[in-house]
Design a protein around this motif. Sequence first.
Motif, PDB file in Angstrom:
ATOM      1  N   GLY A  87       0.244 -17.409  -3.097  1.00 39.78           N
ATOM      2  CA  GLY A  87       1.386 -16.711  -2.109  1.00 39.78           C
ATOM      3  C   GLY A  87       1.469 -17.015  -1.149  1.00 39.78           C
ATOM      4  O   GLY A  87       0.133 -18.278  -0.850  1.00 39.78           O
ATOM      5  N   TYR A 103       4.930 -12.607   4.419  1.00 34.88           N
ATOM      6  CA  TYR A 103       4.065 -12.332   3.342  1.00 34.88           C
ATOM      7  C   TYR A 103       5.702 -13.527   2.268  1.00 34.88           C
ATOM      8  O   TYR A 103       6.166 -12.139   2.453  1.00 34.88           O
ATOM      9  CB  TYR A 103       3.104 -11.481   3.337  1.00 34.88           C
ATOM     10  N   PHE A 105       4.695 -13.831  -2.212  1.00 36.20           N
ATOM     11  CA  PHE A 105       3.874 -13.998  -3.701  1.00 36.20           C
ATOM     12  C   PHE A 105       5.104 -14.482  -4.008  1.00 36.20           C
ATOM     13  O   PHE A 105       5.897 -14.308  -4.784  1.00 36.20           O
ATOM     14  CB  PHE A 105       3.098 -12.879  -3.869  1.00 36.20           C
ATOM     15  N   ALA A 109       2.432 -11.914  -9.129  1.00 38.48           N
ATOM     16  CA  ALA A 109       1.074 -11.530  -8.559  1.00 38.48           C
ATOM     17  C   ALA A 109       2.286 -10.419  -7.741  1.00 38.48           C
ATOM     18  O   ALA A 109       1.260  -9.315  -6.822  1.00 38.48           O
ATOM     19  CB  ALA A 109       1.164 -13.152  -7.423  1.00 38.48           C
ATOM     20  N   GLN A 110       3.005 -10.798  -7.822  1.00 28.93           N
ATOM     21  CA  GLN A 110       3.823  -9.007  -6.928  1.00 28.93           C
ATOM     22  C   GLN A 110       3.195  -8.077  -7.917  1.00 28.93           C
ATOM     23  O   GLN A 110       3.077  -7.821  -9.101  1.00 28.93           O
ATOM     24  CB  GLN A 110       5.669  -9.065  -6.987  1.00 28.93           C
ATOM     25  N   ALA A 115       0.148  -7.919  -1.389  1.00 22.01           N
ATOM     26  CA  ALA A 115       0.875  -7.489  -0.178  1.00 22.01           C
ATOM     27  C   ALA A 115       0.804  -6.706   0.531  1.00 22.01           C
ATOM     28  O   ALA A 115      -0.030  -7.179   2.479  1.00 22.01           O
ATOM     29  CB  ALA A 115       2.451  -6.954  -0.129  1.00 22.01           C
TER      30      ALA A 115
END
Length: 191
Positions: A87, A103, A105, A109-110, A115
């Motif tokens: 990200g 930001y 991602f 990756a979430q 975050a």
Amino acid sequence: MPDMEPLSGAEPEDSTSRLTLHRPRREDVPELFAILSDPLVWTHLPSGRHREIERTAQAVERWDAEWERDGISTWVVRERGVAQVIGYGGLSSLDGVAWNLGYRFAVRAQGRGFATELARHAVARARTEGPALPVIAYLLEHNAASAAVARRVGLELVDRGPDAGNPDPEAVRLVFASRALSPEELTAARR
């Protein structure tokens, strides 16, 4: 892709407990484009999706210019010990009156707290890079996950209104901030 001068080296500019934060480099553009062109990353703002790699290259150039001008900007984010980009995010100056926290991602990756970890670090850096400036985060009202991140890092809702420039005329923009905003700061935040 434009002929870009080499940006910073591969060493991280900063880090958190789980992330390495790098100044953007020309070499990051293909991985960033893979994230920015994914429609699943743009479920809250489909018009933001990058359809041409040139747009991503321009973003990297803009971030690099912000680093030179402001001493801080957007980082390219990787998990510690992993070379793959997951990200990007950090701070950008809003007309020199506020720091904008942002930001994005990759879908993979979430939901892992990255975050929040990145946002918390960016807010701390804002306190050293420009402590007189408030930190703001503006987001669409239906983006509950981003609102939760803003609250977790100490930002409070200070404004709700139409989202200027959004192709959806019904879109509502929320502005979260680290403190109450002056009229000039609120104007910059509404941009």
